[in-house]
Design an enzyme around this catalytic site. Structure first.
Site, PDB file in Angstrom:
ATOM      1  N   HIS A 206     -22.374  61.317 -42.315  1.00  0.00           N
ATOM      2  CA  HIS A 206     -22.303  62.285 -41.906  1.00  0.00           C
ATOM      3  C   HIS A 206     -23.097  62.854 -41.318  1.00  0.00           C
ATOM      4  CE1 HIS A 206     -21.775  66.588 -43.505  1.00  0.00           C
ATOM      5  NE2 HIS A 206     -20.574  66.383 -43.837  1.00  0.00           N
ATOM      6  N   CYS A 244     -16.627  65.020 -39.793  1.00  0.00           N
ATOM      7  CA  CYS A 244     -16.714  66.438 -40.342  1.00  0.00           C
ATOM      8  C   CYS A 244     -16.920  67.498 -39.293  1.00  0.00           C
ATOM      9  CB  CYS A 244     -17.968  66.897 -40.812  1.00  0.00           C
ATOM     10  SG  CYS A 244     -18.042  68.767 -41.544  1.00  0.00           S
ATOM     11  N   HIS A 271     -14.233  64.726 -42.958  1.00  0.00           N
ATOM     12  CA  HIS A 271     -14.015  66.164 -43.517  1.00  0.00           C
ATOM     13  C   HIS A 271     -13.348  67.024 -42.325  1.00  0.00           C
ATOM     14  CE1 HIS A 271     -17.903  65.631 -45.641  1.00  0.00           C
ATOM     15  NE2 HIS A 271     -16.958  64.823 -46.393  1.00  0.00           N
ATOM     16  N   ASP A 316     -12.412  70.596 -46.382  1.00  0.00           N
ATOM     17  CA  ASP A 316     -13.802  70.372 -46.757  1.00  0.00           C
ATOM     18  C   ASP A 316     -13.866  72.130 -47.303  1.00  0.00           C
ATOM     19  OD1 ASP A 316     -16.416  70.228 -47.112  1.00  0.00           O
ATOM     20  OD2 ASP A 316     -17.024  69.926 -44.905  1.00  0.00           O
ATOM     21  N   HIS A 317     -15.267  73.041 -47.148  1.00  0.00           N
ATOM     22  CA  HIS A 317     -15.625  74.504 -47.513  1.00  0.00           C
ATOM     23  C   HIS A 317     -14.790  75.451 -47.768  1.00  0.00           C
ATOM     24  CE1 HIS A 317     -19.822  72.599 -46.954  1.00  0.00           C
ATOM     25  NE2 HIS A 317     -19.466  72.523 -47.107  1.00  0.00           N
ATOM     26  N   TYR A 330     -16.458  75.348 -52.954  1.00  0.00           N
ATOM     27  CA  TYR A 330     -15.275  74.292 -53.930  1.00  0.00           C
ATOM     28  C   TYR A 330     -15.233  75.227 -54.308  1.00  0.00           C
ATOM     29  CZ  TYR A 330     -18.239  70.440 -51.122  1.00  0.00           C
ATOM     30  OH  TYR A 330     -18.331  70.107 -49.585  1.00  0.00           O
TER      31      TYR A 330
HETATM   32  C1  DNO Z   1     -21.508  70.113 -48.255  1.00  0.00           C
HETATM   33  C2  DNO Z   1     -21.273  68.250 -47.679  1.00  0.00           C
HETATM   34  C3  DNO Z   1     -22.774  67.384 -47.310  1.00  0.00           C
HETATM   35  C4  DNO Z   1     -22.223  66.085 -47.934  1.00  0.00           C
HETATM   36  C5  DNO Z   1     -23.243  65.128 -47.634  1.00  0.00           C
HETATM   37  C6  DNO Z   1     -23.395  63.815 -47.106  1.00  0.00           C
HETATM   38  O1  DNO Z   1     -20.248  70.481 -48.381  1.00  0.00           O
HETATM   39  O2  DNO Z   1     -20.654  68.312 -46.589  1.00  0.00           O
HETATM   40  O3  DNO Z   1     -23.593  67.822 -48.527  1.00  0.00           O
HETATM   41  O4  DNO Z   1     -21.646  66.337 -48.840  1.00  0.00           O
HETATM   42  O5  DNO Z   1     -24.095  65.689 -46.632  1.00  0.00           O
HETATM   43  O6  DNO Z   1     -24.113  62.714 -47.787  1.00  0.00           O
END
Ligand code: DNO
Length: 354
Positions: A206, A244, A271, A316-317, A330
């Site tokens: 990531h 991401c 992501h 994602d978020h 989340y």
């Molecule tokens: C945040 C996530 C990160 C991700 C880590 C992967 O929401 O995208 O915490 O899980 O960086 O190791």
């Protein structure tokens, strides 16, 4: 594109699997054993327990996020070998349970970092916010005082264990340069990737969030050139990236659609989210819609479509909307809306491509 949804586990996430199942097109949960400290082996019975829970609701457990990397590995300490051996055992067990992708990161000490978890947006919702100036002027060791004063103090994405050792960790990273971090990453990859290959698990690093150095600590997974350098360390489809868009998108110089096109066959996991970046470097997380933020989500999905993406993707978020009480970033609702936006673009492209 195989849609999946992050879920923090029974008793650890307010969102029931029944609800995740109702989001159109979601095939699986993105999960982890969040209580197992970095560096420890994941027990088989615990892995199988999650599998059983998910499968009962018709969801797979193909993607794990994350198997965290012990700080001794990132620091390159002699003790790292023990933790690497444990990591390999976890890969083998996850493979036995049917897992296909493991997401992880190589950020020193901190995972994703924000200054406000519930910043009020104009529409009345709240979202994660990063104030650049605040982080630049902050002494991270002030956090130690906060933790001492409030033992319940937690930070999203950080294991409480890690927070307890902040002072000594900062001490340990003194003198660790970016090149040292690259070397320690290479050492880790050279041991892990062959095990991933044998077990048919794709490792997906990531990017750093935000994608620049914070608190004087080195950060290397920050831009296209560095991702290219990373992929060249071991040129194998098992050595891949969790691309991401939100993490990389916090730096307006990063063109994510361009990265999708260039690294297509090395992205087992995507992501996808938006972020609005201000001129002073602050950023706030917005809805997934392209016009709400600075990241061209439409173009990114188009790039995935064009390159025939068959990997896993998750929204994602999200913002916190409809008065939902949830983990920062989340909640169920905004991420579900995000999925429908992504499907809207994808399905339209499918139709017009025919
Ligand atoms: C945040 C996530 C990160 C991700 C880590 C992967 O929401 O995208 O915490 O899980 O960086 O190791």
């Amino acid at each position: 594109m195989r849609m999946v949804f992050r879920w923090f586990g029974e008793g650890n996430d307010r969102i029931p699997l029944e609800h995740i199942r109702q989001i159109p097109g979601v095939e699986g949960v993105v999960w982890a054993l969040h209580d197992i400290p970095a560096g420890e082996e994941w027990p088989m019975d615990r892995i199988l327990q999650v599998k059983e829970q998910a499968e009962k609701h018709g969801l797979n457990i193909d993607v794990v996020e994350s198997v965290n990397v012990h700080e001794d590995i990132k620091l390159g300490l002699p003790t790292r070998d023990r933790y690497i051996e444990n990591y390999k055992k976890t890969i083998e067990r996850l493979a036995q349970a049917g897992v296909k992708v493991i997401c992880y990161n190589f950020m020193p000490i901190f995972d994703w970092t924000r200054t406000d978890l519930f910043k009020k947006l104009e529409d009345g919702s709240t979202a994660l916010f990063f104030e650049k100036e605040k982080v630049e002027s902050m002494d991270p060791l002030d956090l130690v005082a906060k933790i001492d004063a409030d033992p319940q103090f937690t930070m999203p994405g950080w294991e409480p264990e890690r927070l307890k050792h902040l002072t000594s960790l900062f001490e340990a990273y003194k003198g660790v340069s970016e090149e040292d971090l690259w070397n320690n990453l290479e050492y880790f990859l050279k041991q892990i990737i062959p095990v991933a290959e044998i077990n048919n698990i794709k490792m997906a690093i990531h990017p750093d969030d935000p994608p620049w150095s914070i608190f004087g600590l080195p950060r290397i997974m920050t831009n296209k050139d560095n991702i290219k350098r990373f992929l060249n360390i071991i040129d194998s489809p098992y050595n891949g990236v969790t691309l991401c868009s939100g993490s990389l998108g916090a730096n307006p110089n990063n063109n994510i659609a361009d990265m999708v096109r260039e690294f297509a066959d090395r992205i087992p996991f995507a992501h996808i989210r938006n972020v609005k970046v201000y001129e002073n470097g602050d950023f706030v997380e917005t809805s997934h819609r392209t016009s709400d933020g600075s990241v061209d989500i439409t173009e990114i999905v188009k790039a995935y479509h064009e390159t025939g993406f068959t990997g896993y993707a998750r929204p994602d978020h999200g913002r916190h909307i409809f008065d939902e009480e949830c983990r920062p970033g989340y909640g169920l609702y905004d991420r579900a809306l995000g999925i429908m936006y992504l499907w809207g673009i994808w399905d339209t492209l499918q139709r017009t491509a025919k």
